[in-house]
Write an enzyme that holds these catalytic residues in place. Structure first.
Site, PDB file in Angstrom:
ATOM      1  N   LYS A   1      14.516  10.556   1.599  1.00 50.85           N
ATOM      2  CA  LYS A   1      13.401   9.738   2.095  1.00 50.85           C
ATOM      3  C   LYS A   1      13.199   9.981   3.587  1.00 50.85           C
ATOM      4  CE  LYS A   1      13.094   5.561  -0.672  1.00 50.85           C
ATOM      5  NZ  LYS A   1      13.370   4.128  -0.638  1.00 50.85           N
TER       6      LYS A   1
ATOM      7  N   ASP B   1      10.378  -0.463   0.753  1.00 49.83           N
ATOM      8  CA  ASP B   1      10.975  -0.484  -0.584  1.00 49.83           C
ATOM      9  C   ASP B   1       9.908   0.033  -1.531  1.00 49.83           C
ATOM     10  OD1 ASP B   1      13.240  -1.031  -2.207  1.00 49.83           O
ATOM     11  OD2 ASP B   1      12.149  -2.701  -3.085  1.00 49.83           O
ATOM     12  N   SER B   2      10.344   0.728  -2.553  1.00 53.87           N
ATOM     13  CA  SER B   2       9.348   1.330  -3.433  1.00 53.87           C
ATOM     14  C   SER B   2       9.841   1.363  -4.865  1.00 53.87           C
ATOM     15  CB  SER B   2       9.022   2.743  -2.950  1.00 53.87           C
ATOM     16  OG  SER B   2      10.206   3.493  -2.827  1.00 53.87           O
TER      17      SER B   2
ATOM     18  N   PHE C   1      12.174  13.331  -7.897  1.00 49.09           N
ATOM     19  CA  PHE C   1      13.316  12.520  -8.318  1.00 49.09           C
ATOM     20  C   PHE C   1      12.800  11.319  -9.123  1.00 49.09           C
ATOM     21  CE2 PHE C   1      13.089   8.712  -5.569  1.00 49.09           C
ATOM     22  CZ  PHE C   1      12.087   9.116  -4.705  1.00 49.09           C
TER      23      PHE C   1
ATOM     24  N   LYS D   1       3.517  16.894  -3.586  1.00 52.54           N
ATOM     25  CA  LYS D   1       3.699  15.470  -3.919  1.00 52.54           C
ATOM     26  C   LYS D   1       3.813  14.636  -2.641  1.00 52.54           C
ATOM     27  CE  LYS D   1       6.772  12.016  -5.206  1.00 52.54           C
ATOM     28  NZ  LYS D   1       8.174  11.641  -5.281  1.00 52.54           N
TER      29      LYS D   1
ATOM     30  N   ARG E   1       4.477   6.747  -0.555  1.00 48.24           N
ATOM     31  CA  ARG E   1       5.145   6.702   0.749  1.00 48.24           C
ATOM     32  C   ARG E   1       4.310   7.438   1.800  1.00 48.24           C
ATOM     33  NH1 ARG E   1       9.529   6.376  -1.833  1.00 48.24           N
ATOM     34  NH2 ARG E   1       9.481   8.561  -2.393  1.00 48.24           N
TER      35      ARG E   1
HETATM   36  P1  IMP Z   1      14.382   2.609  -3.430  1.00 52.52           P
HETATM   37  O1  IMP Z   1      13.145   2.229  -2.674  1.00 52.52           O
HETATM   38  O2  IMP Z   1      15.159   3.703  -2.762  1.00 52.52           O
HETATM   39  O3  IMP Z   1      15.206   1.430  -3.819  1.00 52.52           O
HETATM   40  O4  IMP Z   1      13.846   3.307  -4.779  1.00 52.52           O
HETATM   41  C1  IMP Z   1      13.667   2.603  -5.955  1.00 52.52           C
HETATM   42  C2  IMP Z   1      13.495   3.488  -7.145  1.00 52.52           C
HETATM   43  O5  IMP Z   1      12.108   3.649  -7.395  1.00 52.52           O
HETATM   44  C3  IMP Z   1      14.055   4.902  -7.067  1.00 52.52           C
HETATM   45  O6  IMP Z   1      15.423   4.935  -7.402  1.00 52.52           O
HETATM   46  C4  IMP Z   1      13.211   5.600  -8.126  1.00 52.52           C
HETATM   47  O7  IMP Z   1      13.712   5.324  -9.406  1.00 52.52           O
HETATM   48  C5  IMP Z   1      11.855   4.898  -7.968  1.00 52.52           C
HETATM   49  N1  IMP Z   1      10.989   5.653  -7.056  1.00 52.52           N
HETATM   50  C6  IMP Z   1      10.606   5.306  -5.792  1.00 52.52           C
HETATM   51  N2  IMP Z   1       9.806   6.268  -5.271  1.00 52.52           N
HETATM   52  C7  IMP Z   1       9.714   7.224  -6.217  1.00 52.52           C
HETATM   53  C8  IMP Z   1       9.045   8.477  -6.251  1.00 52.52           C
HETATM   54  O8  IMP Z   1       8.395   8.946  -5.299  1.00 52.52           O
HETATM   55  N3  IMP Z   1       9.169   9.181  -7.396  1.00 52.52           N
HETATM   56  C9  IMP Z   1       9.888   8.746  -8.470  1.00 52.52           C
HETATM   57  N4  IMP Z   1      10.539   7.598  -8.480  1.00 52.52           N
HETATM   58  C10 IMP Z   1      10.439   6.831  -7.361  1.00 52.52           C
END
Ligand code: IMP
Length: 200
Positions: free
Chosen positions: A12, A70-71, A153, A176, A182
Site C-alpha cells: 500500500k 481503510d478499505s 491482491f 489498476k 485508493r
Molecule cells: P485493509 O485496508 O488493509 O484492512 O484491507 C482490507 C481488505 O480489503 C484486504 O485484505 C483485501 O481483502 C481487501 N482489499 C482492499 N483493497 C483491495 C484491492 O485493491 N484489491 C483487492 N482487495 C482489496
C-alpha cells in the site's frame, strides 16, 4: 511539517508514495517514526477504522499531517458485506483464495446484473489530533463467476471491470493503480494539499 502515512502495509505504501509524487511535503510511513503504534482495526465502518489507525499517531506527532485509510469490498447482493470484514471474511485461517471462494459460493446462481460490487477506500487526514479531511474513493464493478488473473491482491481475481472486460487481477498493477479506489482517494488528497499550499 511532514506527511505521515499511517500504514504498515508495504505494498500500500509503495502505491501511495507513487500517487503522492510531487507533493511538496516529505512523505514518511509510520514505520519510519521513533514511536511504535499497535493499532486495532475493530471499528464498524471504514471511517472508524481509518480514524483508529490515524488518530493515535496524530496525538503524538502534533505538528505533522497524518493520513490513514481503510478499505475493502462491498457486494450489493450481500448488503455491503464483506465490508470492514474483508480481510478475514473466511475466518481465522483466512487466505485471499478462501475469501474469494466464499464470495463466489454466496453468489452461486446469481445473474450478472445482481452481482454489482465496489471497492471502497476511506481516507482521513488529522493534524494535532483533529480530523481535518475525509475523502472516499470507490471503484465500481461486478463479482465475476470465476476467479481470473495473477496480478494485484485480495479480491482482485473476482472483481470484474466491464470497461476493460477483465478482472482487476488481469490488469497489470500499473493500470489498476491508476483507477483504484485508493488511487481516486489519494489523488483527491494530492489536489487538496496542492490547493492548501497555494493559499498559504
Ligand atoms: P485493509 O485496508 O488493509 O484492512 O484491507 C482490507 C481488505 O480489503 C484486504 O485484505 C483485501 O481483502 C481487501 N482489499 C482492499 N483493497 C483491495 C484491492 O485493491 N484489491 C483487492 N482487495 C482489496
Amino acid at each position: 511539517m511532514k506527511l505521515i502515512i499511517a500504514t504498515q502495509n508495504k505494498s500500500k505504501l509503495r502505491e501511495i508514495k507513487q500517487i503522492l509524487k510531487g507533493v511538496k511535503l516529505p512523505v514518511v510511513s509510520q514505520d519510519d517514526l521513533d514511536r511504535k503504534f499497535y493499532l486495532k482495526e475493530n471499528g464498524k465502518t471504514f471511517f472508524e477504522n481509518a480514524v483508529k489507525k490515524t488518530l493515535p499517531i496524530s496525538k503524538v506527532y502534533k505538528d505533522d499531517l497524518v493520513v490513514g485509510e481503510d478499505s475493502g469490498l462491498e457486494v450489493q447482493y450481500l448488503r455491503g458485506a464483506p465490508g470492514v470484514y474483508s480481510k478475514r471474511y473466511s475466518g481465522k485461517n483466512w487466505t485471499y483464495k478462501k475469501n474469494n471462494q466464499k464470495i463466489l459460493k454466496e453468489l452461486e446462481g446469481i445473474s450478472q446484473k445482481n452481482r454489482k460490487a465496489n471497492f471502497h477506500c476511506c481516507l482521513v487526514v488529522f493534524r494535532s489530533g483533529k480530523l481535518i479531511k475525509r475523502i472516499d474513493g470507490r471503484l465500481n464493478g461486478y463479482i465475476s463467476k470465476e476467479s481470473k488473473g495473477k496480478h494485484g491482491f485480495g479480491y482482485d481475481p473476482i472483481f470484474y471491470l466491464p470497461k476493460y472486460k477483465k478482472t482487476a487481477a488481469q490488469l497489470p498493477s500499473s493500470a489498476k493503480n491508476k483507477i483504484s479506489h485508493r488511487a481516486i482517494a489519494f489523488s483527491k488528497l494530492k489536489a487538496h494539499l496542492y490547493k492548501v499550499s497555494r493559499s498559504t
